[in-house]
Design an enzyme around this catalytic site. Structure first.
Site, PDB file in Angstrom:
ATOM      1  N   ARG A  82      -9.296  32.998  50.748  1.00  0.00           N
ATOM      2  CA  ARG A  82      -8.292  32.175  50.074  1.00  0.00           C
ATOM      3  C   ARG A  82      -8.797  31.859  48.674  1.00  0.00           C
ATOM      4  O   ARG A  82      -9.889  31.310  48.516  1.00  0.00           O
ATOM      5  CB  ARG A  82      -8.062  30.881  50.878  1.00  0.00           C
ATOM      6  CG  ARG A  82      -7.168  29.902  50.184  1.00  0.00           C
ATOM      7  CD  ARG A  82      -6.848  28.667  51.034  1.00  0.00           C
ATOM      8  NE  ARG A  82      -6.024  27.778  50.250  1.00  0.00           N
ATOM      9  CZ  ARG A  82      -6.400  26.583  49.777  1.00  0.00           C
ATOM     10  NH1 ARG A  82      -7.595  26.084  50.072  1.00  0.00           N
ATOM     11  NH2 ARG A  82      -5.588  25.873  49.029  1.00  0.00           N
ATOM     12  N   HIS A 126      -3.713  25.608  42.098  1.00  0.00           N
ATOM     13  CA  HIS A 126      -4.827  24.763  42.539  1.00  0.00           C
ATOM     14  C   HIS A 126      -5.265  23.939  41.322  1.00  0.00           C
ATOM     15  O   HIS A 126      -6.403  24.007  40.869  1.00  0.00           O
ATOM     16  CB  HIS A 126      -5.956  25.621  43.112  1.00  0.00           C
ATOM     17  CG  HIS A 126      -6.892  24.887  44.036  1.00  0.00           C
ATOM     18  ND1 HIS A 126      -7.144  25.284  45.328  1.00  0.00           N
ATOM     19  CD2 HIS A 126      -7.654  23.773  43.850  1.00  0.00           C
ATOM     20  CE1 HIS A 126      -8.026  24.453  45.895  1.00  0.00           C
ATOM     21  NE2 HIS A 126      -8.354  23.528  45.016  1.00  0.00           N
ATOM     22  N   GLU A 171      -2.640  20.749  47.723  1.00  0.00           N
ATOM     23  CA  GLU A 171      -2.820  19.301  47.742  1.00  0.00           C
ATOM     24  C   GLU A 171      -2.005  18.540  46.694  1.00  0.00           C
ATOM     25  O   GLU A 171      -2.555  17.941  45.759  1.00  0.00           O
ATOM     26  CB  GLU A 171      -4.314  18.959  47.574  1.00  0.00           C
ATOM     27  CG  GLU A 171      -5.194  19.606  48.638  1.00  0.00           C
ATOM     28  CD  GLU A 171      -6.626  19.103  48.628  1.00  0.00           C
ATOM     29  OE1 GLU A 171      -7.047  18.495  47.631  1.00  0.00           O
ATOM     30  OE2 GLU A 171      -7.334  19.318  49.616  1.00  0.00           O
ATOM     31  N   ASN A 297      -5.802  20.897  54.706  1.00  0.00           N
ATOM     32  CA  ASN A 297      -7.195  20.680  54.309  1.00  0.00           C
ATOM     33  C   ASN A 297      -7.650  19.368  54.929  1.00  0.00           C
ATOM     34  O   ASN A 297      -7.042  18.319  54.692  1.00  0.00           O
ATOM     35  CB  ASN A 297      -7.330  20.581  52.785  1.00  0.00           C
ATOM     36  CG  ASN A 297      -6.959  21.878  52.086  1.00  0.00           C
ATOM     37  OD1 ASN A 297      -6.782  22.908  52.730  1.00  0.00           O
ATOM     38  ND2 ASN A 297      -6.847  21.823  50.762  1.00  0.00           N
ATOM     39  N   TYR A 299     -11.001  16.838  55.695  1.00  0.00           N
ATOM     40  CA  TYR A 299     -12.405  16.514  55.452  1.00  0.00           C
ATOM     41  C   TYR A 299     -12.900  15.321  56.247  1.00  0.00           C
ATOM     42  O   TYR A 299     -14.059  15.252  56.624  1.00  0.00           O
ATOM     43  CB  TYR A 299     -12.637  16.269  53.953  1.00  0.00           C
ATOM     44  CG  TYR A 299     -12.574  17.555  53.173  1.00  0.00           C
ATOM     45  CD1 TYR A 299     -13.688  18.375  53.083  1.00  0.00           C
ATOM     46  CD2 TYR A 299     -11.390  17.981  52.577  1.00  0.00           C
ATOM     47  CE1 TYR A 299     -13.630  19.591  52.413  1.00  0.00           C
ATOM     48  CE2 TYR A 299     -11.324  19.192  51.905  1.00  0.00           C
ATOM     49  CZ  TYR A 299     -12.441  19.988  51.821  1.00  0.00           C
ATOM     50  OH  TYR A 299     -12.390  21.186  51.172  1.00  0.00           O
ATOM     51  N   GLU A 351      -8.901  24.388  54.387  1.00  0.00           N
ATOM     52  CA  GLU A 351     -10.203  23.931  53.875  1.00  0.00           C
ATOM     53  C   GLU A 351     -10.853  23.051  54.921  1.00  0.00           C
ATOM     54  O   GLU A 351     -10.216  22.146  55.473  1.00  0.00           O
ATOM     55  CB  GLU A 351     -10.057  23.108  52.580  1.00  0.00           C
ATOM     56  CG  GLU A 351      -9.676  23.924  51.370  1.00  0.00           C
ATOM     57  CD  GLU A 351      -9.597  23.077  50.090  1.00  0.00           C
ATOM     58  OE1 GLU A 351     -10.208  21.991  50.025  1.00  0.00           O
ATOM     59  OE2 GLU A 351      -8.903  23.521  49.160  1.00  0.00           O
TER      60      GLU A 351
HETATM   61  C1  FCB Z   1     -10.250  19.550  48.061  1.00  0.00           C
HETATM   62  C2  FCB Z   1      -9.935  20.589  47.004  1.00  0.00           C
HETATM   63  C3  FCB Z   1     -11.025  21.599  46.790  1.00  0.00           C
HETATM   64  C4  FCB Z   1     -12.398  20.987  46.893  1.00  0.00           C
HETATM   65  C5  FCB Z   1     -12.533  20.133  48.130  1.00  0.00           C
HETATM   66  C6  FCB Z   1     -13.897  19.517  48.307  1.00  0.00           C
HETATM   67  O1  FCB Z   1      -9.527  18.394  47.774  1.00  0.00           O
HETATM   68  O2  FCB Z   1      -8.752  21.285  47.323  1.00  0.00           O
HETATM   69  O3  FCB Z   1     -10.801  22.216  45.563  1.00  0.00           O
HETATM   70  O4  FCB Z   1     -12.701  20.314  45.731  1.00  0.00           O
HETATM   71  O5  FCB Z   1     -11.562  19.134  48.148  1.00  0.00           O
END
Ligand code: FCB
Length: 447
Positions: A82, A126, A171, A297, A299, A351
């Site tokens: 990607r 992006h 995002e 995405n 985290y 992500e």
């Molecule tokens: C996300 C982004 C990516 C990267 C990660 C850690 O928000 O899409 O570009 O910076 O966080």
């Protein structure tokens, strides 16, 4: 490795495994071969904007190292890569003339991936909007929506028959809120009203682009990538629970409700009042245009407390170098929530990954056991969602290699491949070796 084997067996053979990057974070060559300026090129020059006062001029020098980086990707044994296209590299002013050398670069990228058996997943936006479009109002200006659709059509004409997927935006929450409300990301504006309008225009341009690309005969799957957290109340009090519901509506349902149900959450519209976006007749139906996939995405979780007193440092959970709590269970919860609320298309985790300390040791290796554990537990969280019926289609690690982490500069390392910025040498971290073994076991099983 038996653990990797067990985990791998929980996924169907057509599940797509990949790694991810974005243009501004790795390419460098910021002023070469006719590339135009982006809002991130400009923002990096604002004193204090980037923690280490760095910029994307060189980054990982990927633009000049394309072939060896493609070899690196292929050597990991992934199914998919990607990446994003830098809009100002292919259309320097964001409208009008195309830059042939920029388009050639992405053509070499896409063809180079295919030649190596890796499927290209292309993201159109992006975050690196052409600065020229910012001068005329950027995403706050409705005209930019139409510029984006033209850009999407132009790229599809050139590459659409050779990529597996085209993602409109990465995002939109980050672009709207960090870019236009808190001002910590480009273009660095600070207005809640502008942020709400930007979010609407991003969603509208997504829907219009889908319709235009399909009318032009799209061959690739079309979708969007959202950053979503699983939101929990800090305590069980009614006040904290109400806060969690509102935060979830602001950060997640503000995007998923329009995309899947064609309306904004009423409680957020009420809260915005006069700052609510201008919506023209027909916009919401366009936004709800069906997608071929959803990219998520993930985290960490988000924790809500009515008095704002929650402190991740005291939550007892391990934190990454970003200060984000490591919470794989939240990924399963999030996916189950989405599955409960909407009729989902295939879902990709586009992500997933973490920043850790990552020193290169004397043996020339990076022993990032914490990152391997992060990936393993998050992949297991996806397996659990799959088991419970969520239509999961793929998982992509953020990131292929260490890169420019926006306002954190180069200090935060997310790669499974280490980058020495002085020499541009790439070194597989232990996590990359683990991922490669995990994927190899899968290939062996399929054979
Ligand atoms: C996300 C982004 C990516 C990267 C990660 C850690 O928000 O899409 O570009 O910076 O966080």
């Amino acid at each position: 490795m038996p653990l990797a084997d067990d985990l791998r067996r929980q996924f169907p053979s057509d599940f797509v495994w990949g790694v991810a990057t974005s243009a501004f974070q790795i390419e460098g060559a910021a002023h070469e071969d006719g590339k135009g300026e982006s809002i991130w090129d400009r923002f990096c020059r604002q004193p204090g904007a980037i923690a280490d006062a760095s910029n994307g001029d060189v980054a990982c020098d990927h633009y000049h190292r394309l072939d060896s980086d493609l070899d690196l990707i292929a050597a990991l044994g992934v199914d998919a890569y990607r990446f994003s296209v830098s809009w100002p590299r292919v259309q320097p002013l964001g409208h009008g003339a195309w830059n042939a050398r920029g388009l050639d670069f992405y053509e070499r990228l896409v063809d180079g991936l295919s030649a190596r058996g890796v499927r290209p997943y292309l993201t159109l936006n992006h975050w690196d909007l052409p600065q020229a479009l910012q001068e005329t109002g950027g995403w706050a200006h409705r005209d930019t929506v139409h510029r984006f659709v033209d850009y999407a059509r132009g790229l599809q004409r050139r590459l659409g028959d050779r990529v597996a997927a085209i993602t409109t935006h990465n995002e939109p929450w980050v672009i709207a809120v960090l870019g236009h409300q808190s001002g910590s990301f480009a273009p660095g504006l600070k207005s809640r009203k502008t942020a709400a309008q930007v979010a609407h225009h991003l969603l509208l341009s997504h829907g219009l682009a889908l319709r235009a690309l399909r009318a032009d005969g799209a061959r690739a799957g079309l979708g969007i990538v959202l950053n979503l957290a699983h939101t929990e109340p800090a305590t069980d009090t009614p006040a904290d629970r109400a806060q969690a519901r509102l935060d979830d509506a602001r950060g997640r349902r503000w995007y998923t409700d329009p995309l899947f149900k064609g309306h904004y959450p009423q409680e957020v519209l009420d809260e915005l009042g006069a700052d609510a976006p201008a919506v023209e007749p027909g916009d919401m139906a366009v936004i709800a245009t069906p997608m071929d996939y959803l990219g998520v995405n993930y985290y960490s979780r988000a924790v809500s407390s009515a008095d704002g007193s929650f402190d991740a440092k005291r939550s007892g959970l391990a934190l990454t170098e970003m200060g984000w709590e490591i919470y794989p269970r939240g990924l399963t919860e999030l996916l189950l929530t989405l599955h409960r609320e909407y009729t989902l298309p295939p879902v990709y985790i586009t992500e997933s990954g973490g920043a850790f300390k990552d020193p290169l040791t004397a043996d020339g290796r990076v022993h990032d056991a914490d990152r391997t554990e992060y990936l393993r537990t998050h992949i297991a969280a996806v397996a659990e969602a799959l088991r419970q019926g969520v239509p999961m289609a793929g998982y992509m690690v953020w990131s292929l290699m260490d890169n420019f982490e926006w306002s954190s500069g180069y200090a935060k390392r997310f790669g499974i491949v280490h980058v020495d910025y002085a020499t541009q040498q790439r070194t597989l971290k232990d996590s990359a070796r683990w991922y490669r073994e995990f994927l190899a076991a899968r290939a062996a099983a399929a054979a």
